[in-house]
Design an enzyme around this catalytic site. Structure first.
Site: not given
Ligand code: 13P
Length: 287
Positions: A45, A47, A129, A131, A201, A207, A247, A268
């Site tokens: 992803n 983003k 998701h 976010e 997640e 993140g 992460s 991510g």
């Molecule tokens: P990170 O791997 O940056 O923590 O993000 C995970 C994520 O939101 C994947 O959709």
């Protein structure tokens, strides 16, 4: 992979030593039956990251390394879907979209429909998701409308769920995840569940550099699988892939993916370079 091995053994008796070696290698997998039942899935992803050149370069690198053992899906930003899709072409790497609008067309400024996504080669979409839920305010009802629309239109859907730190500390993680799974999948037919992956997640792990321990991830995934069983059936629950996100890095991927109910990852930050992402895909292949 292993059934091919046995075919070789049956048709070429002289290859017995090779078979023995491959069988031992296969046994090194933590859960061989699980691997056969649910092909691991690893999503990248991206983003709101990378530019045109960076997206194309990364797509080329990933496409060159992935052989189809693991289902790999890349989710570039909307504006790079077309060029990335062209690069992925007939490779086993699928093209995914990070979001979409659930109406077919009309006066929805700034939105992108499923038909438009299909036009540019997208076969898989994210819904819910964290976010989108927590930064952009998407409710369970919106997420559910998206899941239903995407399934109706023939797409694969990754339904993302996960608790906040506050909810975890209050001992409500499983309840929150169960609620998001139930609401997200409301009205979904068990026939279409083969096109649904659930991504667990935890919001506090996205993140932040903080990852759920393999045991915490396993416990949450097991609870999610129990919810899918209650909603559909034991068979659907056993066949549904539940990937972990938050992460994930090359250094922790193997331990997470070795858990019985963890069927790969949604990545991510570590999906933004091939150096970080490819070892994670390999960890899923060996889980
Ligand atoms: P990170 O791997 O940056 O923590 O993000 C995970 C994520 O939101 C994947 O959709």
């Amino acid at each position: 992979m292993r059934s091919a091995t046995w075919q070789v053994a049956l048709t070429r008796p002289g290859s017995a030593i090779l078979v023995a070696l491959l069988t031992v290698a296969g046994m090194a997998r933590t859960h061989p039956d699980r691997f056969e039942m649910r092909q691991p899935i690893v999503g990248g992803n991206w983003k709101m990251n990378l530019d045109a050149a960076g997206s194309a370069h990364l797509a080329r690198q990933v496409a060159a390394e992935v052989d189809g053992d693991v289902r790999v899906v890349l989710f570039p930003a909307f504006c790079y879907l077309l060029p990335v899709g062209k690069i992925l072409g007939d490779t086993p790497v699928a093209l995914g979209a990070q979001d979409f609008y659930d109406r077919p067309n009309g006066a929805f400024t700034g939105e992108v429909s499923l038909a438009m996504l299909r036009d540019v080669g997208v076969t898989c979409v994210l819904a819910g998701h964290s976010e989108r839920r927590h930064v952009l305010g998407e409710s369970d009802q919106i997420v559910n409308r998206k899941v239903l629309a995407a399934l109706e239109a023939g797409f694969e859907v990754v339904l993302c769920v996960g608790e906040t730190l506050e909810q975890r500390q209050a001992g409500r993680a499983d309840t929150v995840n169960e609620g998001q799974v139930r609401e997200g999948l409301a009205g979904v037919d068990s026939d279409t569940m083969s096109r649904v992956t659930i991504a667990y997640e935890p919001v506090w792990a996205i993140g932040t550099g903080r990852t759920a321990t393999p045991e915490d991830a396993q416990s949450a995934h097991h609870a999610v699988r129990r919810t899918v069983e209650a909603l559909f059936s034991a068979a659907v629950a056993q066949a549904t892939r539940i990937q972990y996100g938050g992460s994930v890095k090359a250094s922790n991927a193997a331990d997470l993916f070795a858990q019985e109910d963890v069927d790969g990852g949604l990545i991510g930050s570590a999906s933004l370079t091939a150096e970080d992402f490819i070892p994670i895909v390999r960890a899923a292949a060996g889980a």
